[in-house]
Enzyme design. Structure first.
Site, PDB file in Angstrom:
ATOM      1  N   LYS A 199       0.919  -1.161  -0.106  1.00  0.00           N
ATOM      2  CA  LYS A 199       0.110  -0.145  -0.026  1.00  0.00           C
ATOM      3  C   LYS A 199       0.911   1.053   0.031  1.00  0.00           C
ATOM      4  O   LYS A 199       1.844   1.511   0.962  1.00  0.00           O
ATOM      5  CB  LYS A 199      -0.828  -0.003   1.238  1.00  0.00           C
ATOM      6  CG  LYS A 199      -1.585   1.028   1.249  1.00  0.00           C
ATOM      7  CD  LYS A 199      -2.899   1.112   2.554  1.00  0.00           C
ATOM      8  CE  LYS A 199      -3.480   2.537   2.461  1.00  0.00           C
ATOM      9  NZ  LYS A 199      -4.716   2.381   3.574  1.00  0.00           N
ATOM     10  N   ARG A 209     -10.374  10.616   2.100  1.00  0.00           N
ATOM     11  CA  ARG A 209     -10.278  11.283   3.464  1.00  0.00           C
ATOM     12  C   ARG A 209     -11.677  12.112   3.768  1.00  0.00           C
ATOM     13  O   ARG A 209     -12.061  12.462   4.836  1.00  0.00           O
ATOM     14  CB  ARG A 209      -9.127  12.337   3.199  1.00  0.00           C
ATOM     15  CG  ARG A 209      -8.021  11.443   3.053  1.00  0.00           C
ATOM     16  CD  ARG A 209      -7.088  10.948   4.250  1.00  0.00           C
ATOM     17  NE  ARG A 209      -5.842  10.061   3.847  1.00  0.00           N
ATOM     18  CZ  ARG A 209      -4.676  10.287   3.504  1.00  0.00           C
ATOM     19  NH1 ARG A 209      -4.211  11.474   3.452  1.00  0.00           N
ATOM     20  NH2 ARG A 209      -3.923   9.077   3.214  1.00  0.00           N
ATOM     21  N   ARG A 220       1.342   9.849   5.582  1.00  0.00           N
ATOM     22  CA  ARG A 220       1.503   8.669   6.269  1.00  0.00           C
ATOM     23  C   ARG A 220       2.349   8.070   5.691  1.00  0.00           C
ATOM     24  O   ARG A 220       2.658   6.719   5.834  1.00  0.00           O
ATOM     25  CB  ARG A 220       0.221   7.650   5.882  1.00  0.00           C
ATOM     26  CG  ARG A 220      -1.283   8.256   6.395  1.00  0.00           C
ATOM     27  CD  ARG A 220      -2.277   6.838   6.092  1.00  0.00           C
ATOM     28  NE  ARG A 220      -3.477   7.387   6.094  1.00  0.00           N
ATOM     29  CZ  ARG A 220      -4.312   8.055   7.066  1.00  0.00           C
ATOM     30  NH1 ARG A 220      -3.943   7.981   8.197  1.00  0.00           N
ATOM     31  NH2 ARG A 220      -5.529   8.309   6.832  1.00  0.00           N
ATOM     32  N   GLU A 236       7.304  -6.821   0.950  1.00  0.00           N
ATOM     33  CA  GLU A 236       6.074  -6.772   1.882  1.00  0.00           C
ATOM     34  C   GLU A 236       5.036  -7.841   1.666  1.00  0.00           C
ATOM     35  O   GLU A 236       4.438  -8.545   2.478  1.00  0.00           O
ATOM     36  CB  GLU A 236       5.306  -5.604   1.930  1.00  0.00           C
ATOM     37  CG  GLU A 236       6.209  -4.251   2.002  1.00  0.00           C
ATOM     38  CD  GLU A 236       6.079  -4.038   3.751  1.00  0.00           C
ATOM     39  OE1 GLU A 236       5.286  -4.773   4.236  1.00  0.00           O
ATOM     40  OE2 GLU A 236       6.198  -2.918   4.057  1.00  0.00           O
ATOM     41  N   LYS A 251      -2.184  -1.419  -3.691  1.00  0.00           N
ATOM     42  CA  LYS A 251      -3.220  -0.456  -3.839  1.00  0.00           C
ATOM     43  C   LYS A 251      -2.250   0.947  -3.601  1.00  0.00           C
ATOM     44  O   LYS A 251      -1.193   0.933  -2.972  1.00  0.00           O
ATOM     45  CB  LYS A 251      -3.915  -0.519  -2.289  1.00  0.00           C
ATOM     46  CG  LYS A 251      -4.798   0.854  -2.007  1.00  0.00           C
ATOM     47  CD  LYS A 251      -5.421   0.413  -0.759  1.00  0.00           C
ATOM     48  CE  LYS A 251      -6.079   1.826  -0.546  1.00  0.00           C
ATOM     49  NZ  LYS A 251      -6.641   1.811   0.908  1.00  0.00           N
ATOM     50  N   SER A 277     -10.298   5.686  -4.313  1.00  0.00           N
ATOM     51  CA  SER A 277     -11.152   6.943  -4.434  1.00  0.00           C
ATOM     52  C   SER A 277     -10.724   7.949  -5.470  1.00  0.00           C
ATOM     53  O   SER A 277     -11.579   8.526  -6.291  1.00  0.00           O
ATOM     54  CB  SER A 277     -11.187   7.679  -3.041  1.00  0.00           C
ATOM     55  OG  SER A 277      -9.897   7.900  -2.641  1.00  0.00           O
ATOM     56  N   TYR A 316     -15.520   1.234  -6.562  1.00  0.00           N
ATOM     57  CA  TYR A 316     -16.767   1.889  -6.148  1.00  0.00           C
ATOM     58  C   TYR A 316     -17.580   1.716  -7.428  1.00  0.00           C
ATOM     59  O   TYR A 316     -18.802   1.880  -7.161  1.00  0.00           O
ATOM     60  CB  TYR A 316     -16.362   3.163  -5.839  1.00  0.00           C
ATOM     61  CG  TYR A 316     -15.386   3.399  -4.986  1.00  0.00           C
ATOM     62  CD1 TYR A 316     -15.837   3.500  -3.540  1.00  0.00           C
ATOM     63  CD2 TYR A 316     -14.237   3.632  -5.102  1.00  0.00           C
ATOM     64  CE1 TYR A 316     -15.103   3.582  -2.414  1.00  0.00           C
ATOM     65  CE2 TYR A 316     -13.233   3.966  -3.922  1.00  0.00           C
ATOM     66  CZ  TYR A 316     -13.804   3.592  -2.907  1.00  0.00           C
ATOM     67  OH  TYR A 316     -12.938   3.897  -1.592  1.00  0.00           O
TER      68      TYR A 316
HETATM   69  C1  PBG Z   1      -6.868   3.346   5.881  1.00  0.00           C
HETATM   70  C2  PBG Z   1      -7.630   3.208   4.194  1.00  0.00           C
HETATM   71  C3  PBG Z   1      -7.388   4.206   3.273  1.00  0.00           C
HETATM   72  C4  PBG Z   1      -7.991   3.662   1.899  1.00  0.00           C
HETATM   73  C5  PBG Z   1      -8.480   2.382   2.324  1.00  0.00           C
HETATM   74  N1  PBG Z   1      -8.097   2.077   3.736  1.00  0.00           N
HETATM   75  C6  PBG Z   1      -6.939   5.636   3.300  1.00  0.00           C
HETATM   76  C7  PBG Z   1      -5.633   5.923   3.703  1.00  0.00           C
HETATM   77  O1  PBG Z   1      -4.651   4.951   3.641  1.00  0.00           O
HETATM   78  O2  PBG Z   1      -5.196   7.041   3.857  1.00  0.00           O
HETATM   79  C8  PBG Z   1      -8.193   4.348   0.970  1.00  0.00           C
HETATM   80  C9  PBG Z   1      -9.257   3.886  -0.032  1.00  0.00           C
HETATM   81  C10 PBG Z   1      -9.530   4.969  -1.210  1.00  0.00           C
HETATM   82  O3  PBG Z   1      -9.010   6.024  -1.363  1.00  0.00           O
HETATM   83  O4  PBG Z   1     -10.522   4.572  -2.128  1.00  0.00           O
HETATM   84  N2  PBG Z   1      -8.267   2.791   6.742  1.00  0.00           N
END
Ligand code: PBG
Length: 326
Positions: A199, A209, A220, A236, A251, A277, A316
């Site tokens: 990730k 967010r 992060r 990983e 991801k 997203s 989505y």
């Molecule tokens: C963390 C999480 C995130 C997403 C899925 N799980 C946000 C992040 O890591 O900041 C992002 C999913 C998306 O952008 O559609 N709980």
């Protein structure tokens, strides 16, 4: 061979011919729908940066989940949004059996039983007042091992609420082993772990967010990966498989298809990819301007993710696509 030797266009002459020789399939069962459920709202709430996606109430979630399962999607991934006053430094609302995510899991488990695969995001960021995915120490750093303890509590709460799959997404070291051991110790040996293995610290999470009303200031980058690191991503993946991951995930998807391919080439377990997203928002916005055709581009991106090695795709558009395909 000199022309006119082989003529690949022969295999493109009719729809039936193209279907016969198609290498990559995309079926509703491959798709997982991420869904948001919020505490303390009376009506579903639109997410401005994700047109067509909402924060659900408990009731609207039940209806939408039922529709998604009827449409044939392979699974549902649930995210919970607590009331602002229920956020605290330890993310207690995530662990609380009466917290929004856990009650919503219970609702869907009661409605749907084993008719779908119910997955839960196993992370603290939606529940913490600082918005980080873990426990923050006195120096402001995310404490890896303290966070893993909390993830075990989250995972056990989610499994007890009816999740078939828990999905640690915080990128702590050892999170999969900690959760697997914690579940097993509670007799929850049938609960599967989908590990967000590779990730990346991505700008494409921006709309998410907003979707979860995140409190995060900063970034992060001490736990999510540097976008340039492909070798590290495979490390990983290997670690998560060794720790007992049942499914691994890459991801975001579109900017990381090479990583997805590399992960699929080495993974002994199914590989998921998350069309996040920002990917959704970007395509939606261009389509809304009439600059691209939504259906064509969505099917093309999902086919690309499948071609790159994604066995399972979180999107989505899962329900729309399931309907287009049937
Ligand atoms: C963390 C999480 C995130 C997403 C899925 N799980 C946000 C992040 O890591 O900041 C992002 C999913 C998306 O952008 O559609 N709980």
């Amino acid at each position: 061979m000199p022309f006119p030797g082989h003529r690949p266009r022969r295999l493109r002459t009719t729809p039936a011919m193209r279907r016969l020789v198609a290498e990559t399939s995309l079926e509703p069962r491959h798709l997982v729908l991420p869904m948001f459920v919020a505490d303390g709202i009376a009506e579903p709430r639109e997410i401005g940066s994700m047109p067509g996606v909402v924060q659900h109430t408990r009731d609207s979630l039940r209806r939408a989940a039922d529709d998604a399962v009827r449409a044939g999607v392979g699974g549902l991934m649930l995210f919970g949004i607590p009331r602002e006053d229920d956020k605290d430094p330890l993310g207690s609302a995530g662990v609380d059996p009466d917290g929004i995510l856990n009650v919503a899991l219970r609702d869907l488990a009661a409605d749907l039983g084993d008719a779908t695969v119910l997955m839960a995001d196993t992370c603290l960021d939606e529940f913490t007042d600082h918005g980080h995915c873990g426990i923050v120490d006195a120096d402001g750093r995310v404490d890896n091992d303290a966070t893993n303890h909390r993830y075990v509590e989250l995972a056990v709460a989610q499994a007890n609420a009816g999740a078939h799959v828990v999905s640690p997404s915080g990128m702590m070291d050892g999170q999969v082993a900690a959760i697997r051991n914690g579940l097993d110790a509670e007799g929850l040996t049938d609960t599967a772990v989908l590990a967000y293995a590779a990730k990346f610290a991505s700008g494409f999470y921006g709309p998410f967010r907003e979707a979860v009303a995140s409190s995060l200031q900063g970034d992060r980058r001490t736990y999510q990966q540097n976008p340039g690191n492909a070798r590290e991503a495979i490390h990983e993946v290997d670690l998560d498989v060794d720790e007992g991951a049942d499914i691994i995930m890459v991801k975001p998807a579109m900017a990381y298809l090479d990583v997805l391919r590399a992960a699929a080439d080495v993974s002994p377990v199914p590989v998921a990819a998350y069309q996040v997203s920002g990917e959704y928002s970007m395509i939606s916005a261009a389509a809304a301007h009439g600059w691209i055709d939504l259906k064509t581009v969505v099917l093309e991106t999902l086919t690309g993710i499948r071609r790159a090695g994604g066995d399972i795709v979180l999107t989505y558009w899962a329900v729309d696509v399931a309907r287009w395909l049937s």
